[in-house]
Design a protein around this motif. Structure first.
Motif, mmCIF file in Angstrom:
data_model
loop_
_atom_site.group_PDB
_atom_site.id
_atom_site.type_symbol
_atom_site.label_atom_id
_atom_site.label_comp_id
_atom_site.label_asym_id
_atom_site.label_seq_id
_atom_site.Cartn_x
_atom_site.Cartn_y
_atom_site.Cartn_z
ATOM 1 N N ARG A 61 0.839 -1.187 0.000
ATOM 2 C CA ARG A 61 0.000 0.000 0.000
ATOM 3 C C ARG A 61 0.879 1.244 0.000
ATOM 4 O O ARG A 61 2.062 1.194 0.324
ATOM 5 C CB ARG A 61 -0.912 0.039 1.234
ATOM 6 N N MET A 62 0.270 2.377 -0.331
ATOM 7 C CA MET A 62 0.970 3.640 -0.166
ATOM 8 C C MET A 62 1.175 3.900 1.318
ATOM 9 O O MET A 62 0.355 3.518 2.154
ATOM 10 C CB MET A 62 0.188 4.777 -0.823
ATOM 11 N N GLY A 63 2.286 4.557 1.639
ATOM 12 C CA GLY A 63 2.716 4.699 3.019
ATOM 13 C C GLY A 63 1.683 5.284 3.949
ATOM 14 O O GLY A 63 1.574 4.867 5.115
ATOM 15 N N GLN A 64 0.884 6.234 3.468
ATOM 16 C CA GLN A 64 -0.074 6.882 4.359
ATOM 17 C C GLN A 64 -1.218 5.959 4.766
ATOM 18 O O GLN A 64 -1.967 6.272 5.691
ATOM 19 C CB GLN A 64 -0.646 8.158 3.713
ATOM 20 N N PHE A 65 -1.350 4.806 4.092
ATOM 21 C CA PHE A 65 -2.419 3.873 4.423
ATOM 22 C C PHE A 65 -1.941 2.669 5.231
ATOM 23 O O PHE A 65 -2.731 1.778 5.545
ATOM 24 C CB PHE A 65 -3.104 3.383 3.144
ATOM 25 N N PRO A 99 9.719 8.298 -2.301
ATOM 26 C CA PRO A 99 8.527 9.169 -2.280
ATOM 27 C C PRO A 99 8.221 9.686 -3.684
ATOM 28 O O PRO A 99 9.116 9.851 -4.520
ATOM 29 C CB PRO A 99 8.950 10.311 -1.344
ATOM 30 N N ARG A 137 -12.885 5.586 -1.701
ATOM 31 C CA ARG A 137 -12.049 4.726 -0.875
ATOM 32 C C ARG A 137 -12.773 3.427 -0.531
ATOM 33 O O ARG A 137 -13.992 3.309 -0.705
ATOM 34 C CB ARG A 137 -11.648 5.451 0.414
ATOM 35 N N SER A 151 -5.764 16.319 -2.441
ATOM 36 C CA SER A 151 -4.769 16.881 -1.536
ATOM 37 C C SER A 151 -3.798 17.769 -2.305
ATOM 38 O O SER A 151 -3.423 17.459 -3.447
ATOM 39 C CB SER A 151 -3.995 15.763 -0.831
ATOM 40 N N ASP A 205 -0.334 20.806 -1.787
ATOM 41 C CA ASP A 205 0.691 21.464 -0.981
ATOM 42 C C ASP A 205 0.733 22.929 -1.405
ATOM 43 O O ASP A 205 1.228 23.259 -2.493
ATOM 44 C CB ASP A 205 2.045 20.789 -1.207
ATOM 45 N N GLU A 254 -6.850 20.147 1.712
ATOM 46 C CA GLU A 254 -7.681 19.182 0.997
ATOM 47 C C GLU A 254 -8.918 19.894 0.469
ATOM 48 O O GLU A 254 -9.479 20.777 1.142
ATOM 49 C CB GLU A 254 -8.087 18.028 1.912
ATOM 50 N N THR A 292 3.957 12.140 -1.459
ATOM 51 C CA THR A 292 3.543 11.038 -0.592
ATOM 52 C C THR A 292 4.761 10.197 -0.220
ATOM 53 O O THR A 292 5.785 10.234 -0.907
ATOM 54 C CB THR A 292 2.504 10.145 -1.292
ATOM 55 N N PRO A 293 4.677 9.412 0.855
ATOM 56 C CA PRO A 293 5.841 8.623 1.295
ATOM 57 C C PRO A 293 6.301 7.567 0.311
ATOM 58 O O PRO A 293 7.411 7.061 0.418
ATOM 59 C CB PRO A 293 5.346 7.970 2.601
#
Length: 323
Positions: A152-156, A169, A203, A212, A214, A221, A274-275
């Motif tokens: 999974r992607m790091g934030q999950f 990243p 989701r 999202s 920056d 968001e 993202t991570p």
């Protein structure tokens, strides 16, 4: 008051001693085979007979024979015990070398760009391991669903998981087709998204994901709207290629389309980082050799890719200096 508990004697207690005596027709030879004293064998058989409720052997000073109950017990117990021994050998083999079925839960988006080359090289290196990929966006309980690991992607990835990076990243980018941008115009600021068709991602918990951004170091968001909703990034990316609207997707899965000119990046100053993508699993102490081999393979491939990137960066730097 604290109570004392003992493990209840099981149905298999004394069975191995019984089978050895039945085979050799001798308590002494059975004891030699099992590496214990004849009295220990005799005691084990007596306990078994007491639990069964019938005499299993006829004993004389010269010989040992089976009773009718012993014959019937032998006919059922021997194949069952042999199966248990075989089961133990199979389990022991899986615990000593990379073998068996390795089940991975992964999002569909990473299969073609990340897993296919990785799995191919892993299967060549470890032919005794079978790899099963369950491609789904759903965040599942690995242990409850019988998976060895997930991607999974790091934030999950939950905080109590052990995580191994598969990618560096990367950015989440906004893309649209040239046809769509020619028709609707190119957004220049985040407020312009109100006038655009934004393709959305639902989701696994049923909620629509916010977009999202920056904004000069400030994470924000935004709830967007549009004509199309998907529950995975490849489907949403395909809709963007067809000109249905703008999509926010991981940069690696859109890279090929952007390079080919089928998609155009917009709002680049606002792209969040993202991570990256991670392999994750529950506990280091529970790793089977098949998973350990896969983790080591992932790390070696990642290190090889890192060295290639460093070499490419060095070559670009040298080329710029020459110019």
């Amino acid at each position: 008051m604290k109570q004392n508990f003992t493990v209840r004697q099981g149905a298999l207690d004394g069975v191995e001693a019984f089978l050895s005596v039945a085979q050799h027709r001798s308590f002494r030879r059975a004891a030699a085979e099992l590496g214990v004293t004849p009295s220990a064998i005799s005691q084990a058989v007596r306990v078994l007979e007491a639990r069964v409720g019938a005499a299993l052997f006829m004993r004389t000073t010269r010989s040992v024979g089976l009773t009718e109950a012993g014959e019937r017990f032998l006919s059922r117990a021997k194949p069952a015990f042999e199966e248990l021994v075989a089961a133990g050998e199979v389990a022991r083999g899986l615990g000593q070398r990379p073998a068996g079925l390795l089940r991975l839960s992964v999002p569909r988006a990473v299969v073609p760009i990340l897993l296919e080359p990785l799995i191919a090289s892993f299967c060549q290196a470890y032919p005794e391991v079978e790899v099963e990929i369950a491609a789904s966006e759903e965040l599942i309980d690995l242990a409850a669903e019988g998976f060895d690991a997930g991607i999974r992607m790091g934030q999950f990835v939950a905080a109590d998981m052990v995580a191994v990076p598969l990618t560096p990243p990367f950015r989440f980018i906004i893309v649209g087709s040239p046809v769509y941008l020619a028709r609707r115009g190119r957004p220049e600021c985040l407020d312009d998204l109100r006038q655009h068709a934004c393709l959305r991602w639902r989701r696994s918990n049923g909620a629509l994901a916010l977009w999202s951004f920056d904004d000069n170091g400030r994470a924000i968001e935004i709830a967007v709207s549009g004509p199309f909703i998907a529950n995975d990034f490849p489907t949403m990316l395909g809709a963007a290629v067809e000109g249905m609207g703008l999509a926010q997707v991981p940069e690696p899965i859109a890279r090929e389309w952007v390079s080919a000119g089928k998609l155009v990046r917009v709002l680049e100053p606002f792209e969040p980082v993202t991570p990256g993508v991670f392999l994750y699993y529950p506990d280091r102490r529970q790793i089977m050799p098949k998973l350990r081999a896969f983790i080591d393979h992932v790390k070696s491939r990642s290190e090889a890719r890192r060295k290639i990137r460093v070499q490419a960066d060095d070559e670009r730097t040298r080329s710029r200096k020459k110019d």
